[in-house]
Design an enzyme around this catalytic site. Structure first.
Site, short mmCIF file in Angstrom:
data_model
loop_
_atom_site.label_atom_id
_atom_site.label_comp_id
_atom_site.label_asym_id
_atom_site.label_seq_id
_atom_site.Cartn_x
_atom_site.Cartn_y
_atom_site.Cartn_z
CE LYS A 1 5.28 -1.23 11.85
NZ LYS A 1 6.31 -1.08 10.81
CD GLN B 1 -2.58 1.44 2.56
OE1 GLN B 1 -2.15 0.96 3.60
NE2 GLN B 1 -3.66 2.20 2.54
CG LEU B 2 3.86 3.80 3.01
CD1 LEU B 2 2.88 4.94 2.88
CD2 LEU B 2 4.24 3.59 4.47
CG ASP C 1 13.58 -13.38 2.31
OD1 ASP C 1 12.93 -12.64 3.09
OD2 ASP C 1 13.85 -14.58 2.57
CE1 TYR D 1 2.27 -3.16 11.69
CE2 TYR D 1 0.52 -2.07 12.91
CZ TYR D 1 1.45 -2.07 11.89
OH TYR D 1 1.57 -0.97 11.07
CG ASP E 1 7.13 -6.51 -2.37
OD1 ASP E 1 6.56 -5.44 -2.09
OD2 ASP E 1 6.85 -7.60 -1.83
CB ILE E 2 8.43 -11.20 -0.96
CG1 ILE E 2 8.83 -12.64 -0.69
CG2 ILE E 2 6.93 -11.01 -0.93
CD1 ILE E 2 10.25 -12.80 -0.24
C1 AKB Z 1 -3.25 -1.35 10.81
O1 AKB Z 1 -4.46 -1.13 10.86
O2 AKB Z 1 -2.71 -2.36 11.25
C2 AKB Z 1 -2.37 -0.28 10.20
C3 AKB Z 1 -1.82 0.65 11.22
C4 AKB Z 1 -2.69 1.63 11.90
O3 AKB Z 1 -0.66 0.61 11.49
N1 AKB Z 1 -3.08 0.44 9.20
#
Ligand code: AKB
Length: 313
Positions: free
Chosen positions: A143, A12-13, A49, A139, A34-35
């Site tokens: 981060k 997306q980005l 990779d 996630y 990209d992969i």
């Molecule tokens: C997600 O929804 O996981 C992402 C984000 C807010 O990092 N779009």
């Protein structure tokens, strides 16, 4: 001639960043990777990779890369289906880039963080740069850990890693994959295909969002700023606008009254509920003059226009 490398160029980005950069810098200065086997763009492309340090290093040397945009990640919703894989990809791909920077193979890095670093114990409104951060998704944990490592490398090895905590990104080039904020993109596809939209969040769920052009500008402006001006060595809060699903729906419904939305919240509701409603971005404003240009109305107009063009092409 030194070049820039986008890792994750087909996402997306990445796809929007590569198309923006190709309009602003010479094409032979950009390398995509990209992969996937192939790219949808005509720019130089290398299958890569992100977990393979030697492969990335070889690409960096081959193309004389000085700057990397490392955009590879498994997002919040998808990440919950396979926590260990998410941790492995999100963290170890970042370490590969951090090590390349530490070892002076590259000069500058951009790596996106996310509002997912915040959690239930963070303040909900106008959430500050240095608020309590107890993320509940793998996630978000990756981060937050990634941000701490970026700061560690910047302070200890004097690297130049720059980062932004993105809200949900609304864009038209490619569909996002596996995020909690994805509904704000999917709804436009249903709208233009004259289909009812089944929303996986409830109508009141307020989340911070940003239109892709603002997101890309934020990356571009942060990357060109003098390093001395950047007081945040981890990742900058930025803010676009805050909305809930019914706010988009009502505006789309005004354009086409037959458009319907059905609310069927699933496991993503809990993730969304743990994130802030709005973000305080005073450090980004002060350090590198950040300012969003798109609100919800402008975003809706441009999304419809761009998706219609895409469908008619
Ligand atoms: C997600 O929804 O996981 C992402 C984000 C807010 O990092 N779009």
């Amino acid at each position: 001639m030194s070049r820039i490398l986008i890792i994750g160029s087909e996402g997306q980005l990445g796809s929007e960043l590569s198309s923006f950069l190709s309009k602003n810098i010479e094409h032979d200065k950009i390398v995509l990777s990209d992969i996937r086997n192939n790219s949808s763009s005509d720019l130089t492309y290398q299958k890569l990779d992100a977990l393979n340090y030697d492969e990335i290093k070889k690409t960096v040397l081959k193309y004389n890369i000085s700057e990397i945009y490392h955009l590879v990640a498994i997002l919040s919703a998808k990440g919950e289906q396979n926590p260990m894989k998410t941790w492995d990809l999100n963290m170890n791909s970042l370490f590969n880039i951090l090590e390349l920077a530490k070892n002076k193979f590259i000069k500058k890095v951009f790596w996106p963080s996310s509002i997912s670093v915040f959690g239930e114990t963070s303040p909900k409104n106008n959430t500050n740069q240095f608020s309590v951060m107890e993320p509940s998704t793998v996630y978000g944990i990756s981060k937050l850990a990634g941000e701490r490592w970026c700061e560690y490398y910047n302070q200890r090895y004097n690297t130049d890693i720059r980062s932004i905590r993105f809200p949900g990104i609304i864009s038209s080039n490619t569909l996002p994959g596996g995020g909690t904020t994805d509904y704000a993109v999917e709804i436009f596809y249903s709208f233009l295909n004259n289909k009812d939209y089944k929303c996986f969040l409830n109508k009141e769920t307020i989340l911070p969002m940003i239109y892709i052009d603002d997101a890309i500008n934020s990356i571009f402006n942060l990357m060109k700023e003098n390093k001395k001006k950047l007081s945040i060595k981890s990742s900058y809060n930025i803010s676009g606008f805050s909305i809930n699903p019914s706010m988009i729906f009502e505006k789309l419904n005004k354009i086409n009254e037959s458009f319907k939305i059905i609310y069927e919240p699933d496991y993503r509701q809990k993730i969304a509920d743990s994130w802030p409603n709005s973000i305080n971005d005073e450090y980004a404003k002060r350090d590198w003059n950040w300012m969003a240009e798109f609100d919800l109305d402008r975003t809706i107009d441009i999304m419809i226009k761009r998706l219609k063009t895409k469908y008619n092409d």
